[in-house]
Design an enzyme around this catalytic site. Structure first.
Site, mmCIF file in Angstrom:
data_model
loop_
_atom_site.group_PDB
_atom_site.id
_atom_site.type_symbol
_atom_site.label_atom_id
_atom_site.label_comp_id
_atom_site.label_asym_id
_atom_site.label_seq_id
_atom_site.Cartn_x
_atom_site.Cartn_y
_atom_site.Cartn_z
ATOM 1 N N GLU A 443 -103.116 -45.062 101.838
ATOM 2 C CA GLU A 443 -103.786 -44.633 103.083
ATOM 3 C C GLU A 443 -104.768 -45.688 103.574
ATOM 4 O OE1 GLU A 443 -101.599 -42.040 104.138
ATOM 5 O OE2 GLU A 443 -103.278 -42.645 105.376
HETATM 6 C C1 FAD Z 1 -97.655 -44.272 95.115
HETATM 7 C C2 FAD Z 1 -97.736 -44.766 96.525
HETATM 8 C C3 FAD Z 1 -97.526 -43.894 97.566
HETATM 9 C C4 FAD Z 1 -97.556 -44.350 98.891
HETATM 10 N N1 FAD Z 1 -97.268 -43.488 99.921
HETATM 11 C C5 FAD Z 1 -97.055 -44.002 101.170
HETATM 12 C C6 FAD Z 1 -96.520 -43.188 102.217
HETATM 13 O O1 FAD Z 1 -96.306 -41.993 102.058
HETATM 14 N N2 FAD Z 1 -96.261 -43.769 103.408
HETATM 15 C C7 FAD Z 1 -96.480 -45.103 103.644
HETATM 16 O O2 FAD Z 1 -96.203 -45.573 104.723
HETATM 17 N N3 FAD Z 1 -97.018 -45.893 102.670
HETATM 18 C C8 FAD Z 1 -97.299 -45.380 101.446
HETATM 19 N N4 FAD Z 1 -97.804 -46.177 100.452
HETATM 20 C C9 FAD Z 1 -98.142 -47.553 100.752
HETATM 21 C C10 FAD Z 1 -99.639 -47.828 100.754
HETATM 22 O O3 FAD Z 1 -100.255 -47.206 101.849
HETATM 23 C C11 FAD Z 1 -99.832 -49.357 100.731
HETATM 24 O O4 FAD Z 1 -99.428 -49.817 99.459
HETATM 25 C C12 FAD Z 1 -101.246 -49.775 101.030
HETATM 26 O O5 FAD Z 1 -101.579 -49.472 102.363
HETATM 27 C C13 FAD Z 1 -101.473 -51.275 100.805
HETATM 28 O O6 FAD Z 1 -100.431 -52.057 101.333
HETATM 29 P P1 FAD Z 1 -99.728 -53.140 100.397
HETATM 30 O O7 FAD Z 1 -99.314 -52.465 99.147
HETATM 31 O O8 FAD Z 1 -98.664 -53.825 101.173
HETATM 32 O O9 FAD Z 1 -100.867 -54.174 100.043
HETATM 33 P P2 FAD Z 1 -101.289 -55.431 100.930
HETATM 34 O O10 FAD Z 1 -101.439 -55.037 102.345
HETATM 35 O O11 FAD Z 1 -100.377 -56.560 100.623
HETATM 36 O O12 FAD Z 1 -102.731 -55.750 100.351
HETATM 37 C C14 FAD Z 1 -102.936 -56.468 99.126
HETATM 38 C C15 FAD Z 1 -104.435 -56.660 98.909
HETATM 39 O O13 FAD Z 1 -104.974 -57.433 99.968
HETATM 40 C C16 FAD Z 1 -106.066 -56.761 100.567
HETATM 41 N N5 FAD Z 1 -106.096 -57.050 102.003
HETATM 42 C C17 FAD Z 1 -105.079 -56.996 102.889
HETATM 43 N N6 FAD Z 1 -105.507 -57.308 104.113
HETATM 44 C C18 FAD Z 1 -106.828 -57.524 104.015
HETATM 45 C C19 FAD Z 1 -107.858 -57.876 104.937
HETATM 46 N N7 FAD Z 1 -107.620 -58.024 106.244
HETATM 47 N N8 FAD Z 1 -109.112 -58.055 104.473
HETATM 48 C C20 FAD Z 1 -109.387 -57.867 103.160
HETATM 49 N N9 FAD Z 1 -108.462 -57.538 102.248
HETATM 50 C C21 FAD Z 1 -107.206 -57.366 102.668
HETATM 51 C C22 FAD Z 1 -105.819 -55.280 100.295
HETATM 52 O O14 FAD Z 1 -107.003 -54.529 100.366
HETATM 53 C C23 FAD Z 1 -105.205 -55.337 98.903
HETATM 54 O O15 FAD Z 1 -106.221 -55.392 97.942
HETATM 55 C C24 FAD Z 1 -97.832 -45.718 99.137
HETATM 56 C C25 FAD Z 1 -98.088 -46.590 98.074
HETATM 57 C C26 FAD Z 1 -98.006 -46.139 96.789
HETATM 58 C C27 FAD Z 1 -98.220 -47.129 95.659
#
Ligand code: FAD
Length: 596
Positions: A443
């Protein structure tokens, strides 16, 4: 075996004594008839359902997880999940706060919030199925066409169908502008969607006959980045005009994610293979519509960690009274026993009280936040609705990030109370830790919440939303200025309020010459503001407890002691957070990437 007892007394205290929700409801035409008896009766039943039907599923769900049949793409949920969901639907729980126009019971959000907390304490992975549906309901309720509302809202309200939110793709998580799923317009006004989503919670399961996916995708020729993202409703089974189910749609589960926690929830890779969908809201304005869902879901995730904090605390407290190890430093306390129960040891108490303060402060914050949603929608005047909208916007990232960071700390501390037994599966404590971890990530990660808070909600409007809350703090400080008994709470609250004002101005000034300063300060800043909210609510709760402790009800005594613990042992964290926030960006950016 873990245990769980719904915290109904604390909920009643917050609703009726601290926030006077029924007084607030009387001024809202939509809720004027909702009395304390109704609220208490609903929450008592919700608590029974959570404790007796859902709680027994928690360890089973973790042990079994979900299973995918690769041939049919069908997902089977753990033993008992389906039957409990059927009971939930039969009890009318999915529609608790939904609009009566769509079959709901129209109760205030604040009641739903308390019911959700208990479900999350009982079994987060199960509770995610119905609560995500509520977020899908909100997106369609506020942005759907009359046809979409007619097709979907009643079935989401009844719980016959569940909903999902499909944003994430392999290359696109935080940055939704990188999204690649495409939606081709069809001559009949529908769209064909092609692409792959990952990590979709409750993406496929056997609880209901249909699933309503809300999917972000791009129209042909859409602008790049987030300005070219649209929202579509894509059902698992197409829905005919009369509401009956048609053909299986081209959206299916390609794989289940293997994960650290919430194993009873199906986290799916979803393939959209020419799936038919219809546009929700305006083209290229999908994020506007999705934000309704995301805001609801963010408060929901805060409640997930609140629920885990509460249940972990209850178990750790019971264990600490039972487990005998060593003698108290001041001499034996349980002389008839070979050793004292570990609750005599100061640091065990610190761990327990930290979790307790995080649960009670978090519940006050989450309940108040939900009340702002009710005032935002049903407030009697435009000015009240506007004020509530600002306060809800301010508190949403705080509720999500502060409560989930606290939840991670609290579950870990409660596991620690169990010593080695906390690491052993059968006690259930290590599951709470594993389950709590995701809440800081999905989220929008907690970093993203803090950027939203400081960049958009605070600096973005010149501090106007923050001033609304600041006024509440100053009014309390002024009102209690001459009250000696309240000094221990009011003095640090007033001091922190002033420090927050100074810090906000300092970061705002620095950000004008270097925008990276916001990124450097944001996480510390959110935590400081979280504490300002907690200090405000603990001060108000302490005032009530001081006034009512002569009643002899031990509830007030415990509340006062918890408030004192919070001010003495947890609030001081703000000093180091402020220092770290003020240290700025230089210590973070000096290291060249190649030296990491
Ligand atoms: C069990 C589970 C359930 C989920 N359920 C859903 C769902 O129902 N629907 C859905 O759409 N998604 C879902 N997700 C996805 C989840 O919302 C994302 O994993 C999350 O938003 C982070 O995206 P990412 O994993 O691509 O990490 P990334 O975006 O690649 O981020 C990696 C790191 O970089 C940091 N970062 C990125 N951009 C910035 C910035 N501008 N400034 C500072 N730091 C930054 C982040 O905080 C993080 O620490 C789920 C994930 C999991 C693991």
């Amino acid at each position: 075996m873990p245990q769980y007892s719904p915290p109904l007394r604390d909920m009643r205290f917050l609703m009726h004594e601290l926030l006077d929700v029924t007084g607030e409801f009387k001024r809202m035409p939509a809720h004027a008839e909702t009395g304390a008896d109704t609220i208490d009766a609903v929450l008592e039943e919700a608590g029974k359902f959570a404790a007796s039907v859902v709680f027994p599923l928690n360890q089973v769900g973790d042990r079994e997880g979900c299973r995918l049949d690769p041939a049919s793409h069908a997902v089977t949920t753990p033993t008992g999940f389906k039957a409990a969901y059927a009971q939930y639907v039969a009890g009318g729980w999915p529609g608790l706060s939904c609009d009566p126009a769509h079959g709901g019971q129209g109760l205030p959000h604040v009641v739903n919030q308390c019911a959700y907390e208990m479900l999350f304490s009982a079994c987060q992975s199960w509770a995610m199925y119905p609560t995500l549906s509520h977020a899908a309901y909100a997106a369609l309720y506020y942005h759907g066409t009359p046809e979409q509302k007619a097709l979907y809202l009643a079935r989401l309200t009844s719980g016959d169908w569940t909903g999902t939110m499909c944003l994430t793709e392999a290359q696109c998580g935080t940055d939704l502008g990188l999204l690649r799923t495409v939606a081709e317009p069809q001559p009949d006004g529908t769209y064909r969607l092609r692409g792959e989503k990952i990590f979709i919670s409750a993406g496929e399961h056997d609880l209901t006959e249909n699933i309503v996916h809300l999917v972000l995708a791009r129209l042909p020729g859409a602008p790049s980045g987030t300005r070219g993202v649209s929202l579509f409703v894509v059902p698992k089974f197409l829905v005919k005009a009369d509401g009956s189910l048609g053909a299986r749609n081209g959206i299916y589960c390609g794989a289940l994610e293997h994960k650290m926690g919430i194993r009873g929830n199906s986290t799916c890779q979803l393939v959209l293979d020419g799936a038919i969908g219809s546009l929700v809201g305006e083209p290229n304005k999908g994020l506007n519509a999705m934000f309704v869902m995301m805001n609801a879901a963010r408060l929901g995730v805060g409640s997930q960690s609140l629920g885990l904090t509460e249940v972990a605390y209850q178990n750790a407290a019971a264990y600490a009274k039972d487990r005998l190890q060593m003698r108290a430093l001041s001499g034996p306390k349980a002389k008839d026993k070979p050793a004292d129960p570990i609750i005599v040891h100061p640091d065990v108490r610190k761990m327990l009280l930290t979790a307790r303060a995080y649960a009670e402060g978090g519940r006050a914050l989450a309940t108040w936040a939900a009340l702002q949603l009710d005032r935002q929608v049903s407030g009697a005047s435009a000015a009240e609705r506007e004020e509530a909208t600002d306060l809800a916007a301010l508190v949403t990232p705080i509720t999500k990030a502060f409560l989930t960071d606290n939840g991670w700390t609290a579950t870990t501390l409660c596991q620690q109370v169990f010593g080695g037994h906390g690491y052993i599966t059968e006690w259930g404590m290590e599951q709470y830790v594993r389950d709590a971890r995701i809440n800081t990530i999905y989220e929008g990660t907690n970093t993203v919440q803090s950027l939203d808070l400081l960049g958009r909600k605070v600096l973005g409007d010149g501090g106007a939303k923050l001033r609304r809350f600041g006024k509440m703090v100053s009014e309390l400080v002024a009102a209690e200025a001459g009250n000696e008994a309240m000094k221990e709470f009011i003095a640090p609250l007033g001091e922190l309020g002033e420090k927050v004002t100074k810090l906000t101005m300092e970061v705002g000034m620095k950000a004008m010459s270097n925008p990276e300063e916001v990124g450097a300060a944001a996480v510390d800043y959110l935590r400081v503001l979280g504490h300002l909210f907690f200090a405000y609510f603990f001060a108000r709760m302490a005032k009530l407890a001081l006034a009512r402790q002569s009643s002899g009800d031990p509830f007030y005594r415990a509340k006062l002691i918890t408030a004192r613990f919070y001010f003495a042992k947890l609030l001081p964290e703000t000093a180091s957070l402020i220092r770290s926030a003020r240290a700025g960006v230089a210590p973070l950016m000096e290291m060249p990437a190649e030296l990491f």
